[in-house]
Motif scaffolding. Sequence first.
Motif, PDB file in Angstrom:
ATOM      1  N   PRO A  78       0.819  -1.228   0.000  1.00 38.37           N
ATOM      2  CA  PRO A  78       0.000   0.000   0.000  1.00 38.37           C
ATOM      3  C   PRO A  78       0.845   1.267   0.000  1.00 38.37           C
ATOM      4  O   PRO A  78       0.523   2.238  -0.694  1.00 38.37           O
ATOM      5  CB  PRO A  78      -0.821  -0.127   1.291  1.00 38.37           C
ATOM      6  N   GLN A  82       1.287   4.350  -3.149  1.00 42.87           N
ATOM      7  CA  GLN A  82       1.070   5.788  -2.953  1.00 42.87           C
ATOM      8  C   GLN A  82       2.303   6.618  -3.296  1.00 42.87           C
ATOM      9  O   GLN A  82       2.195   7.821  -3.567  1.00 42.87           O
ATOM     10  CB  GLN A  82       0.652   6.058  -1.506  1.00 42.87           C
ATOM     11  N   ARG A 104      -5.677   7.460  -7.053  1.00 41.29           N
ATOM     12  CA  ARG A 104      -5.040   6.545  -6.103  1.00 41.29           C
ATOM     13  C   ARG A 104      -4.955   5.148  -6.722  1.00 41.29           C
ATOM     14  O   ARG A 104      -5.994   4.543  -7.029  1.00 41.29           O
ATOM     15  CB  ARG A 104      -5.846   6.481  -4.805  1.00 41.29           C
ATOM     16  N   PRO A 105      -3.748   4.626  -6.915  1.00 46.43           N
ATOM     17  CA  PRO A 105      -3.624   3.264  -7.447  1.00 46.43           C
ATOM     18  C   PRO A 105      -4.318   2.278  -6.514  1.00 46.43           C
ATOM     19  O   PRO A 105      -4.245   2.404  -5.290  1.00 46.43           O
ATOM     20  CB  PRO A 105      -2.103   3.031  -7.474  1.00 46.43           C
ATOM     21  N   LYS A 106      -4.982   1.295  -7.096  1.00 46.75           N
ATOM     22  CA  LYS A 106      -5.777   0.349  -6.323  1.00 46.75           C
ATOM     23  C   LYS A 106      -5.249  -1.065  -6.502  1.00 46.75           C
ATOM     24  O   LYS A 106      -5.074  -1.538  -7.625  1.00 46.75           O
ATOM     25  CB  LYS A 106      -7.238   0.418  -6.765  1.00 46.75           C
ATOM     26  N   SER A 107      -5.010  -1.732  -5.398  1.00 45.36           N
ATOM     27  CA  SER A 107      -4.594  -3.136  -5.443  1.00 45.36           C
ATOM     28  C   SER A 107      -5.808  -4.024  -5.725  1.00 45.36           C
ATOM     29  O   SER A 107      -6.855  -3.881  -5.091  1.00 45.36           O
ATOM     30  CB  SER A 107      -3.964  -3.546  -4.101  1.00 45.36           C
ATOM     31  N   VAL A 108      -5.679  -4.926  -6.687  1.00 47.84           N
ATOM     32  CA  VAL A 108      -6.761  -5.853  -7.017  1.00 47.84           C
ATOM     33  C   VAL A 108      -6.775  -6.983  -5.993  1.00 47.84           C
ATOM     34  O   VAL A 108      -5.753  -7.651  -5.776  1.00 47.84           O
ATOM     35  CB  VAL A 108      -6.575  -6.424  -8.442  1.00 47.84           C
ATOM     36  N   TRP A 127     -14.436   4.698 -13.297  1.00 49.72           N
ATOM     37  CA  TRP A 127     -14.191   5.136 -11.925  1.00 49.72           C
ATOM     38  C   TRP A 127     -12.835   5.829 -11.786  1.00 49.72           C
ATOM     39  O   TRP A 127     -12.414   6.121 -10.677  1.00 49.72           O
ATOM     40  CB  TRP A 127     -14.253   3.942 -10.975  1.00 49.72           C
ATOM     41  N   GLU A 129      -9.890   4.577 -12.103  1.00 53.28           N
ATOM     42  CA  GLU A 129      -9.109   3.707 -11.219  1.00 53.28           C
ATOM     43  C   GLU A 129      -7.922   3.101 -11.952  1.00 53.28           C
ATOM     44  O   GLU A 129      -8.069   2.550 -13.049  1.00 53.28           O
ATOM     45  CB  GLU A 129      -9.977   2.571 -10.677  1.00 53.28           C
ATOM     46  N   ASN A 131      -5.967   0.158 -11.585  1.00 54.26           N
ATOM     47  CA  ASN A 131      -5.965  -1.131 -10.898  1.00 54.26           C
ATOM     48  C   ASN A 131      -4.656  -1.877 -11.162  1.00 54.26           C
ATOM     49  O   ASN A 131      -4.201  -1.967 -12.306  1.00 54.26           O
ATOM     50  CB  ASN A 131      -7.139  -1.982 -11.388  1.00 54.26           C
ATOM     51  N   THR A 134      -1.029  -6.747  -7.634  1.00 53.27           N
ATOM     52  CA  THR A 134       0.026  -6.598  -6.635  1.00 53.27           C
ATOM     53  C   THR A 134       0.668  -7.928  -6.236  1.00 53.27           C
ATOM     54  O   THR A 134       1.501  -7.962  -5.336  1.00 53.27           O
ATOM     55  CB  THR A 134      -0.519  -5.897  -5.377  1.00 53.27           C
TER      56      THR A 134
END
Length: 279
Positions: A78, A82, A104-108, A127, A129, A131, A134
Amino acid sequence: SIRNLVVLLALGSWLFMLLHGFNYLRQPVAQSFNLPAKARPGSDLEALGFWLTNQASTARQACQEDSSGVFTLQQSVPETLQLARLGYERAVTRYPLLRGATARPKSVGLSRYWSYTGITGMYMPFWVEANVNTDQPAYLLPATVNHELAHTIGFAREDEAGFIGFLAGTANPMPDYRYSSYVETLVHVLNSLAAVDPDGYARLTRQVPAPIWRDIAAANAYWQKFQGPVEKASTEVNHSFLKANLQTDGVYSYGRMVDLLLAWYEKNQSQATLPEALT
């Protein structure tokens, strides 16, 4: 009903074009960054590869590795996600077109299973996003984050998103990001050089230090575990999608990033010190 399904699909397609699809029609990066592509000899690729190797080796010395001598992230996943913004914040002072990478990068959550598709990241324009898979090999993760963030600021073409991610990654103060960007790019160059100049490829591979080879080998071993019909089908779908959005090379457009890198290198780094074999 079928009618409702057709309406839903049409609405989805319209929203995609409105939110992201039109970016495939924007002015190419080669023009907006004044980086015209041209035919180049294999020696230019070799010189670029040597420079990338030097940069990656320097960054690697500031990174951490596990008990097997393979690169590992210095921060948690995480936290690493960021930290991508730091590179974009620095790069935008030189490249104003990189402004706006605030998503904000999002972990799948199902990243491990996502690896069966061979996909490392995906931008969801509905959205906004970025994605990210990770579960992928650690050294690839920061470069993937930068690539997906490039999509969020309007760089839809894959080769261009890769190049924008490189600019942001190499500007990042965190060594994990710099190393990831240099090595991921070096692999592109090695693949291109192997196809056009086997002797140059052999010379360049001898310049790559052992720690980098360990990281590449570990990544190859990881992806081999997921090869199969799902990965093959996913590649075919991705190939068709890219061609439908004016990337006529399909998945091979990922390799066209090298043309942009060569033009950028000539403009910014061509005076870097080269080994005697390349002078």
